[in-house]
Design a protein around this motif. Structure first.
Motif, short mmCIF file in Angstrom:
data_model
loop_
_atom_site.label_atom_id
_atom_site.label_comp_id
_atom_site.label_asym_id
_atom_site.label_seq_id
_atom_site.Cartn_x
_atom_site.Cartn_y
_atom_site.Cartn_z
N GLY A 4 7.68 -0.43 8.74
CA GLY A 4 6.72 0.55 9.25
C GLY A 4 5.72 -0.16 10.13
O GLY A 4 5.63 -1.39 10.10
N LYS A 5 4.95 0.59 10.90
CA LYS A 5 3.94 -0.03 11.75
C LYS A 5 2.91 -0.74 10.86
O LYS A 5 2.71 -0.32 9.71
N GLY A 6 2.28 -1.77 11.36
CA GLY A 6 1.26 -2.50 10.61
C GLY A 6 0.21 -1.55 10.05
O GLY A 6 -0.24 -0.64 10.73
N GLY A 7 -0.15 -1.77 8.79
CA GLY A 7 -1.23 -1.01 8.18
C GLY A 7 -0.91 0.41 7.74
O GLY A 7 -1.79 1.13 7.29
N THR A 8 0.35 0.82 7.82
CA THR A 8 0.67 2.20 7.45
C THR A 8 0.88 2.37 5.94
O THR A 8 0.88 3.49 5.45
N GLY A 9 1.10 1.25 5.23
CA GLY A 9 1.30 1.36 3.78
C GLY A 9 2.61 0.77 3.29
O GLY A 9 3.08 1.11 2.21
N LYS A 10 3.18 -0.18 4.05
CA LYS A 10 4.45 -0.81 3.64
C LYS A 10 4.34 -1.45 2.26
O LYS A 10 5.18 -1.23 1.40
N THR A 11 3.30 -2.28 2.10
CA THR A 11 3.16 -3.00 0.83
C THR A 11 2.94 -2.03 -0.33
O THR A 11 3.55 -2.17 -1.39
N THR A 12 2.10 -1.04 -0.10
CA THR A 12 1.82 -0.04 -1.14
C THR A 12 3.10 0.68 -1.54
O THR A 12 3.41 0.82 -2.73
N VAL A 13 3.87 1.12 -0.56
CA VAL A 13 5.09 1.88 -0.85
C VAL A 13 6.15 0.97 -1.49
O VAL A 13 6.82 1.37 -2.44
N VAL A 223 6.17 9.44 4.62
CA VAL A 223 4.96 9.87 5.30
C VAL A 223 3.80 9.58 4.36
O VAL A 223 3.65 10.21 3.31
N ASN A 224 3.03 8.54 4.70
CA ASN A 224 1.93 8.12 3.83
C ASN A 224 0.62 8.76 4.27
O ASN A 224 0.44 9.09 5.43
N GLN A 225 -0.28 8.87 3.31
CA GLN A 225 -1.61 9.44 3.55
C GLN A 225 -1.51 10.81 4.21
O GLN A 225 -2.34 11.15 5.06
N ALA A 226 -0.51 11.57 3.78
CA ALA A 226 -0.31 12.89 4.38
C ALA A 226 -1.48 13.80 4.03
O ALA A 226 -1.96 13.79 2.91
N SER A 307 6.84 12.32 0.94
CA SER A 307 5.44 12.21 1.32
C SER A 307 4.56 11.72 0.19
O SER A 307 4.81 11.97 -0.98
N VAL A 308 3.57 10.94 0.59
CA VAL A 308 2.61 10.35 -0.35
C VAL A 308 1.22 10.72 0.14
O VAL A 308 0.88 10.44 1.29
N PRO A 309 0.42 11.36 -0.70
CA PRO A 309 -0.92 11.77 -0.25
C PRO A 309 -1.87 10.58 -0.17
O PRO A 309 -1.61 9.52 -0.74
N ALA A 310 -2.96 10.76 0.55
CA ALA A 310 -4.00 9.75 0.57
C ALA A 310 -4.71 9.81 -0.78
O ALA A 310 -5.13 10.89 -1.21
N LEU A 311 -4.79 8.69 -1.48
CA LEU A 311 -5.48 8.66 -2.77
C LEU A 311 -6.91 8.20 -2.51
O LEU A 311 -7.14 7.12 -1.97
N LEU A 312 -7.84 9.06 -2.89
CA LEU A 312 -9.22 8.82 -2.48
C LEU A 312 -9.85 7.58 -3.08
O LEU A 312 -10.75 6.98 -2.50
N ASP A 313 -9.39 7.15 -4.27
CA ASP A 313 -9.99 5.97 -4.88
C ASP A 313 -9.33 4.68 -4.44
O ASP A 313 -9.57 3.62 -5.02
N GLY A 314 -8.44 4.74 -3.43
CA GLY A 314 -7.79 3.53 -2.95
C GLY A 314 -6.63 3.13 -3.84
O GLY A 314 -6.23 3.87 -4.74
N ILE A 315 -6.08 1.94 -3.56
CA ILE A 315 -4.86 1.51 -4.26
C ILE A 315 -5.17 0.47 -5.33
O ILE A 315 -5.67 -0.62 -5.04
N GLU A 322 0.98 6.17 -9.92
CA GLU A 322 0.98 7.57 -9.48
C GLU A 322 1.95 7.75 -8.31
O GLU A 322 2.76 8.68 -8.28
N ILE A 323 1.88 6.83 -7.34
CA ILE A 323 2.78 6.93 -6.18
C ILE A 323 4.23 6.73 -6.63
O ILE A 323 5.14 7.41 -6.15
N ALA A 324 4.44 5.81 -7.59
CA ALA A 324 5.81 5.59 -8.11
C ALA A 324 6.36 6.90 -8.66
O ALA A 324 7.52 7.25 -8.40
#
Ligand code: ATP
Ligand code: MG
Length: 349
Positions: A4-13, A223-226, A307-315, A322-324
């Motif tokens: 994915g593009k840099g900073g989109t959430g590769k590591t998180t996903v 689709v991250n932070q949808a 799709s993965v929503p934006a989680l307001l408290d960060g990762i 939750e994302i899993a």
């Protein structure tokens, strides 16, 4: 593979996908190759050494093992494994040969990184007999690679053919061919993470075309932070219709409605508050329209969209769990689990 593009959430996903698979009983290697220590940060554990370290273990046997692949360590291990160059490795290091190979010689670094992951994918273990054969179970049921970004993924994944191209026969040729075979086999899936924004969506489309051209099997588009709300929580249709109209009459209507309604929930309808709210809903709806256009473009790729929503408290580790769960619910951990049950049968991977 998660790109994915840099900073989109590769590591998180990638981290959440590894957790999802482990949650279903798989022994998972979660590897990163970018010298970023992204995995240890996501799981909130100390920095990973260039060796395999258990990060999460479940009672039912599922496990996430982390690995921050390091080109230098991989080269030294490789020399040790194939040429038993224990001490000589140290000598090469002192003469700068290791630095030369891992940082200066173009392409060699990628070969080492991917070769290290390849080795882990073939490794067999037999704890009971302390020896292993071709029929011993594989060390890992699944490998999740937090891969380089879309801009470099094509080059990264073709290292096998490049190495194979260096030699007509012999061990180098064989190694290159096998890496290439694994990467282009259906056992390897490439997932692309994106935000619903112009640049990452364009890079996603370009990367899918490039990777398909290279014969790689694509997985899902994540689709991250949808922001697109698809439940009842937000009156999308009406908000969109309203923002689209944009007529003064409609705005006045909303100002009137809010001015009348706010007191019923105990809020004083100050004009600045009312206009602020109206502006916010309008921005939200406009943004949602734009996101819908990007989503349409992604749908043309004819790949599963998760799709993965934006989680307001960060990762943090809780957010990863939750994302899993969301990835599992959307079927992303399913395929691998089927293979996990075939663990030890020695099937091709
Ligand atoms: N769904 C989400 N909700 C909230 N924050 C998120 C979400 N996904 C990612 N983030 C945050 O966004 C930032 C970027 O995410 P991440 O590090 O996973 O991206 P990346 O693609 O690996 O970045 P890089 O290209 O720098 O390696 C991080 O701070 C992460 O915590
Ligand atoms: Mg990252």
């Amino acid at each position: 593979m998660v790109t994915g593009k840099g900073g989109t959430g590769k590591t998180t996903v990638a981290a959440a996908l590894a957790l999802a698979l482990a949650g279903r009983g798989a022994r998972v290697l979660l590897a990163e190759v970018e010298d970023r220590q992204g995995i240890s940060q996501a799981f909130d554990v100390p920095p990973l050494p260039p060796t395999e370290v258990p990060i999460v273990s479940y009672d039912h046997g599922g496990q996430v093992v982390g690995l921050a692949v390091d080109a230098k360590a991989a080269l030294l291990e490789y020399l040790q494994l194939f040429y038993r160059l224990g001490r000589a490795g140290g000598v090469l290091e002192r003469f700068g040969a290791i630095d030369f190979a891992t940082t200066i010689a173009p392409g060699v670094r990628d070969v080492l990184l991917i070769g290290r992951v390849y080795e882990a994918s073939r490794r067999r273990v037999d704890a009971k007999h302390h020896r292993h054969s071709d029929t011993s179970p594989l060390a890992y049921d699944a490998i999740v690679l937090d891969a380089p970004p879309t801009g470099r993924i094509g080059r990264f994944l073709t290292v096998g053919s490049e190495v194979a191209g260096l030699a007509r026969m012999g061990p180098i040729r064989a190694q290159g061919d096998s890496v290439n075979e694994l990467l282009t086999s259906p056992a390897t899936r490439i997932h692309v993470v994106t935000l619903l924004e112009e640049m990452p969506v364009q890079e996603t489309i370009d990367a899918v075309a490039e990777l398909r051209g290279l014969g790689m099997a694509m997985g899902a588009i994540v689709v991250n932070q949808a922001r697109l709300a698809d439940g009842e929580d937000f009156p999308n249709a009406s908000a969109r219709a309203w923002a689209g109209a944009g007529a003064v009459a409609d705005l006045t209507d909303w100002v009137d409605t809010l001015t009348a309604d706010l007191p019923t929930v105990g809020i004083e309808p100050k004009p600045a508050l009312v206009t602020g709210l109206v502006e916010q809903v309008r921005d939200h709806a406009a943004r949602e329209d734009l996101e819908r256009t990007h989503l349409d473009a992604l749908q043309q790729l004819e790949l599963p969209i998760v799709s993965v929503p934006a989680l307001l408290d960060g990762i943090d580790p809780d957010a990863l769990r939750e994302i899993a769960g969301l990835l599992t619910d959307q079927g992303m951990a399913g395929r691998m689990t089927a293979r996990a049950t075939g663990r030890g049968t020695g099937g091709s991977r």
